[in-house]
Design a protein around this motif. Structure first.
Motif, PDB file in Angstrom:
ATOM      1  N   ASP A 128       0.948  -1.182   0.189  1.00 57.72           N
ATOM      2  CA  ASP A 128      -0.027  -0.010  -0.080  1.00 57.72           C
ATOM      3  C   ASP A 128       0.915   1.106   0.001  1.00 57.72           C
ATOM      4  O   ASP A 128       1.170   1.941   0.931  1.00 57.72           O
ATOM      5  CB  ASP A 128      -0.701   0.065   1.066  1.00 57.72           C
ATOM      6  N   TYR A 134      -5.569   0.518   0.904  1.00 60.51           N
ATOM      7  CA  TYR A 134      -5.902  -0.336  -0.356  1.00 60.51           C
ATOM      8  C   TYR A 134      -4.809  -0.695  -1.239  1.00 60.51           C
ATOM      9  O   TYR A 134      -3.920   0.323  -1.409  1.00 60.51           O
ATOM     10  CB  TYR A 134      -6.967   0.318  -1.474  1.00 60.51           C
ATOM     11  N   SER A 136      -3.886  -1.281  -4.949  1.00 58.53           N
ATOM     12  CA  SER A 136      -4.375  -1.002  -6.279  1.00 58.53           C
ATOM     13  C   SER A 136      -3.466  -2.045  -7.103  1.00 58.53           C
ATOM     14  O   SER A 136      -2.374  -2.451  -6.731  1.00 58.53           O
ATOM     15  CB  SER A 136      -4.480   0.325  -6.648  1.00 58.53           C
ATOM     16  N   LYS A 138      -1.930  -1.005  -9.795  1.00 59.29           N
ATOM     17  CA  LYS A 138      -0.620  -0.161 -10.033  1.00 59.29           C
ATOM     18  C   LYS A 138       0.446  -0.460  -8.813  1.00 59.29           C
ATOM     19  O   LYS A 138       1.571  -0.625  -9.219  1.00 59.29           O
ATOM     20  CB  LYS A 138      -1.075   1.139 -10.179  1.00 59.29           C
ATOM     21  N   GLU A 139      -0.251  -0.410  -7.563  1.00 55.70           N
ATOM     22  CA  GLU A 139       0.830  -0.447  -6.533  1.00 55.70           C
ATOM     23  C   GLU A 139       1.450  -1.656  -6.492  1.00 55.70           C
ATOM     24  O   GLU A 139       2.616  -1.812  -6.260  1.00 55.70           O
ATOM     25  CB  GLU A 139      -0.014  -0.063  -5.116  1.00 55.70           C
ATOM     26  N   GLU A 159      -3.770  -7.273 -12.430  1.00 59.78           N
ATOM     27  CA  GLU A 159      -5.160  -7.148 -12.196  1.00 59.78           C
ATOM     28  C   GLU A 159      -5.958  -8.331 -12.141  1.00 59.78           C
ATOM     29  O   GLU A 159      -6.748  -8.483 -11.150  1.00 59.78           O
ATOM     30  CB  GLU A 159      -5.998  -6.200 -13.583  1.00 59.78           C
ATOM     31  N   ASP A 166     -10.221 -10.125  -4.320  1.00 62.01           N
ATOM     32  CA  ASP A 166     -10.910  -8.921  -4.271  1.00 62.01           C
ATOM     33  C   ASP A 166     -12.416  -9.334  -4.010  1.00 62.01           C
ATOM     34  O   ASP A 166     -13.190  -9.363  -4.848  1.00 62.01           O
ATOM     35  CB  ASP A 166     -10.818  -8.230  -5.303  1.00 62.01           C
ATOM     36  N   ARG A 172      -9.484  -3.395  -5.934  1.00 53.91           N
ATOM     37  CA  ARG A 172      -8.205  -3.296  -5.317  1.00 53.91           C
ATOM     38  C   ARG A 172      -8.637  -4.032  -3.854  1.00 53.91           C
ATOM     39  O   ARG A 172      -9.619  -4.638  -3.684  1.00 53.91           O
ATOM     40  CB  ARG A 172      -8.228  -1.475  -4.721  1.00 53.91           C
TER      41      ARG A 172
END
Length: 189
Positions: A128, A134, A136, A138-139, A159, A166, A172
């Motif tokens: 995080d 959260y 994501s 991208k993170e 993803e 999720d 996320r």
């Protein structure tokens, strides 16, 4: 986001200010099948219209009767991640998962579990990166890239990793989803 965290804190605070149920030997039974039966009865009591779904209103009313004052927005911020998309409330399975999480938070933390919880919190913070509570896609991609893992090269793959844990399908991973995922892959020492 800050209001959501504050609402969750307030609700946790109002729930934790109630009498400590862990001091009652009848609160937690040692037999999982009896616990499940008791939890089903509680679910049925909360489900006022018998539609096999506990709405936020029904949950708020039930908690109010128990002397646990929590506003609708507080409840929603705590419970929303347990409600499946398209549903208007908690099914029994969702209620059971919520109960296990709350049970862990309020009653299940002995010294070993406190260490595990602390480790999981620290691990979560690594992913995080922006500190919003959260993880994501991208993170996760950034962290996987820093670790030199091939999985981090394609955002579509990342993803898919996110969507596999999720539960509330918001794209996320929150701490409870992360904790459940980590506990499912961790080997007890």
């Amino acid at each position: 986001m800050e209001m959501e965290l504050d609402a969750s804190y307030q609700c946790n605070r109002s729930l934790s200010n109630s009498k400590n149920p862990s001091s009652s030997s009848s609160f937690r039974l040692r037999s999982p099948s009896l616990n499940s039966l008791r939890l089903r009865r509680i679910f049925d009591l909360f489900d006022k219209n018998s539609d096999n779904m506990i709405t936020m209103d029904e949950l708020g009313q039930a908690l109010g009767l128990l002397g646990l004052d929590a506003g609708l927005s507080e409840l929603e911020s705590m419970v929303q991640s347990y409600i499946e998309p398209g549903n208007t409330g908690l099914r029994f399975e969702d209620f059971e998962t919520l109960h296990r999480s709350l049970n862990d938070v309020f009653f299940g933390l002995d010294d070993e579990n406190i260490d595990e919880e602390s480790d999981l919190t620290e691990a979560f913070k690594v992913f995080d990166e922006d500190g919003d509570g959260y993880i994501s896609a991208k993170e996760l991609q950034v962290v996987l890239g820093k670790l030199g893992l091939q999985e981090g090269m394609e955002i579509e793959r990342v993803e898919k990793m996110i969507s596999s844990v999720d539960r509330n399908h918001d794209g996320r991973v929150d701490f409870f989803e992360f904790k459940d995922m980590m506990r499912s892959v961790m080997i007890p020492s």
